[in-house]
Design a protein around this motif. Sequence first.
Motif, PDB file in Angstrom:
ATOM      1  N   VAL A 128      15.549  61.245  36.623  1.00  0.00           N
ATOM      2  CA  VAL A 128      15.449  59.816  36.937  1.00  0.00           C
ATOM      3  C   VAL A 128      14.500  59.646  38.111  1.00  0.00           C
ATOM      4  O   VAL A 128      14.553  60.403  39.081  1.00  0.00           O
ATOM      5  N   LYS A 133      18.025  50.470  38.876  1.00  0.00           N
ATOM      6  CA  LYS A 133      17.530  50.135  37.543  1.00  0.00           C
ATOM      7  C   LYS A 133      16.752  48.818  37.577  1.00  0.00           C
ATOM      8  O   LYS A 133      17.124  47.883  38.279  1.00  0.00           O
ATOM      9  N   LYS A 135      14.872  46.014  34.817  1.00  0.00           N
ATOM     10  CA  LYS A 135      14.803  45.633  33.410  1.00  0.00           C
ATOM     11  C   LYS A 135      13.632  44.681  33.150  1.00  0.00           C
ATOM     12  O   LYS A 135      13.294  43.850  33.985  1.00  0.00           O
TER      13      LYS A 135
END
Length: 237
Positions: A128, A133, A135
């Motif tokens: 990673v 995260k 989007k």
Amino acid sequence: MRTLFVDISTLAYDFKNRYNKTISHEFANCADVQLTALFELKTGIKINKQISIATRPEWEFFTEIGEVSKVAFSIYINHNWNNITVLWKSKSGRVYRLEDTDIDCNDIEFWFDGLDVALIYQQMYPNVKLPFKLKDLSYELIVARINMDCTMQIQLKPEYLSDVESIMGEIDDFIAAFNENSEKKGRTHGVIHNWKPRTESGKLIYDIDLGSTGPYFFKKLLPHLSSMNYFTTVELC
């Protein structure tokens, strides 16, 4: 809540047993509070059972006491042991020693030397690239590394090449606003120390000194760049 110095009693025992040195609980507690917060700010990673600070082998130990003092530690990151140095100084000019018990935590300031953020990411998240995260970005994101000094290369869409100066100004304004907002909140998220933009073959290139902030900055910047919708790729390297 877990902290970097998981067990201060064990740490104190190791100092005495390995080095014949005393580190007081009071000193270690002040260091723990500040260094835990600093580690999480610099890396964007919450302290967990895969992260802790520990003593080094006795042949690698050193300590220097003075206006700026230092002591050798190891930092455990997901079954890896990295050498790290903890430094400290005081606002008042007092020279604090490891064994001191009358510690003013508002007077003493701790920080790291040798905190390799890119290596820590690689060790914690081998597959990673970012510790958060994102989007639906409007561009392709390429992450080679995030370190304290990094470069951001932004490829403009062809139709916006003539607007490069105004786009650069918008990004500069975002960074300045990030610093200003953090300052108003007592530097809660740190500040960017320096950034130098330039253009090269249809790219905006930013050399960034993350200073006292860390990945949190990119957690805010990258969605902002997406909302601008001027770019085909953004690369952090």
